[in-house]
Design an enzyme around this catalytic site. Structure first.
Site, PDB file in Angstrom:
ATOM      1  N   ASP A  24     -46.588 -16.219 -27.905  1.00  0.00           N
ATOM      2  CA  ASP A  24     -45.480 -15.448 -28.480  1.00  0.00           C
ATOM      3  C   ASP A  24     -44.228 -16.313 -28.658  1.00  0.00           C
ATOM      4  OD1 ASP A  24     -46.702 -12.537 -27.917  1.00  0.00           O
ATOM      5  OD2 ASP A  24     -46.979 -13.825 -26.163  1.00  0.00           O
ATOM      6  N   GLU A 259     -52.632 -17.543 -31.466  1.00  0.00           N
ATOM      7  CA  GLU A 259     -52.189 -17.526 -32.856  1.00  0.00           C
ATOM      8  C   GLU A 259     -51.542 -18.835 -33.292  1.00  0.00           C
ATOM      9  OE1 GLU A 259     -48.850 -15.051 -35.378  1.00  0.00           O
ATOM     10  OE2 GLU A 259     -50.235 -13.920 -34.130  1.00  0.00           O
TER      11      GLU A 259
END
Length: 360
Positions: A24, A259
């Site tokens: 994140d 990600e």
């Protein structure tokens, strides 16, 4: 490359609540730094900024890191507000946004930046408005913005200078600094705890040099008896995001997770195996399949992902394919073709800035 110096720098407020400490905040920091490089002033509001101490110790011009706020700053919300990955900004800040919108209903532009996915719903939901029905900012509109892999999505983070930096990278020199020969077969390991690791490690053989990143990957290797003290295992210290990119560029096969590192593995143009963030309801299986479809992955690469992610049927155990030069070349061709397709699209930052210009 010289930094743009516009007369007025629009202020962006990016909010991030850390769940995966590397993922994140990693994405949010790269976005903040790229926005600043492209002429914006960024305030990154984060509930745990500790990873930035090693991820980006040098900071970035025109980026300020703030603790999670109790209230809006004295000069009020910025021109753009981004809630990253479903986090929700504090009610007091929402109240300040509502106050600012009373004077100018088009400001600030309020964006919900979602997770990366190749699934079909991303194209359907990208850029959709969501009107707030309750709370201090009731009546205002928040916009969904989805990163993605097609030209009907928000694209991927890609700094303007990335290609230039990658072209100047000296792989032999990097390997020499890490005690490796240019001819060595080198794998990097950045992962959660894949059950298949011991199998993959054993099948790869002693001829493969493993570069193991700190944290969960190191803990995994050290808890695997045949790998923990092996001479061809090299434990890396923590490094910056730029150093992480260098590592990906230097290796012949990269194991990545989450990600941010997936995107960096694509830009690296090297063969990679992605460990997707696991979800209790196995929703990640469909997400992984959609990505491999988009990637146009050959059967051997799909099987390697199934083994690494534990998504293969229990009654159909998969072997780990021998990492021959021919196989790695096949996988590299696939990744480089995907990279080429993506390079034809505007980056996530460029698309966000264009969207704000349209709505603000």
């Amino acid at each position: 490359m010289h930094e743009a110096r516009p007369a007025h720098r629009p202020v962006w407020d990016i909010f991030c609540q850390v769940i995966d400490n590397f993922g994140d905040i990693g994405v949010c920091w790269r976005l903040a730094a790229d926005l600043a490089q492209r002429g914006c002033q960024v305030r990154l509001w984060v509930d745990d900024a500790s990873a930035l101490a090693w991820m980006a110790p040098q900071g970035a011009p025109h980026v300020q890191v703030w603790p999670w706020p109790e209230a809006a700053p004295p000069d009020g919300p910025g021109d753009v507000v981004i809630e990253a990955f479903g986090c929700e900004i504090p009610p007091s800040f929402q109240q300040a946004i509502a106050g600012k919108a009373q004077d100018n209903p088009r400001s600030p532009v309020w964006i919900n930046l979602e997770y990366l996915s190749a699934q079909d719903y991303v194209e359907r939901c990208h850029r959709l408005p969501s009107r707030l029905m309750s709370g201090p900012a009731a009546g205002l509109t928040r916009w969904f913005f989805y990163p993605g892999f097609t030209d009907r999505t928000g694209g991927l983070l890609r700094e303007a200078a990335l290609a230039e930096r990658q072209a100047a990278f000296d792989r032999p020199a990097w390997r020499a600094r890490h005690g490796l020969q240019d001819s060595d077969l080198v794998f990097s390991l950045f992962c959660y705890e894949p059950a298949a690791f011991a199998q993959v490690f054993a099948a790869s053989g002693p001829g493969v040099q493993w570069l193991v990143t700190p944290g969960r990957a190191t803990a995994l290797v050290q808890s695997t008896p045949q790998a923990a003290g092996a001479a061809h295992v090299h434990y890396l210290p923590t490094g910056t995001q730029l150093q992480f990119d260098d590592m990906l560029w230097a290796c012949d096969l990269n194991f990545v997770r989450g990600e941010d590192s997936l995107v960096r593995a694509i830009w690296a143009g090297k063969p990679f195996i992605w460990q997707i963030y696991p979800q209790d309801d196995n929703a990640h299986h469909a997400k992984l399949a959609a990505f491999l479809d988009w990637l146009e992955a050959p059967a051997s690469l799909r099987e390697a992902h199934a083994l690494w992610n534990g998504t293969a049927p229990a009654d159909a155990p998969l072997p780990w394919p021998t990492p021959s030069p021919a196989l790695l070349a096949l996988w590299a061709t696939c990744v480089q073709a995907a990279r080429h397709r993506l390079q034809a699209q505007p980056s996530l930052t460029e698309q966000l800035m264009a969207f704000v210009g349209e709505k603000g």
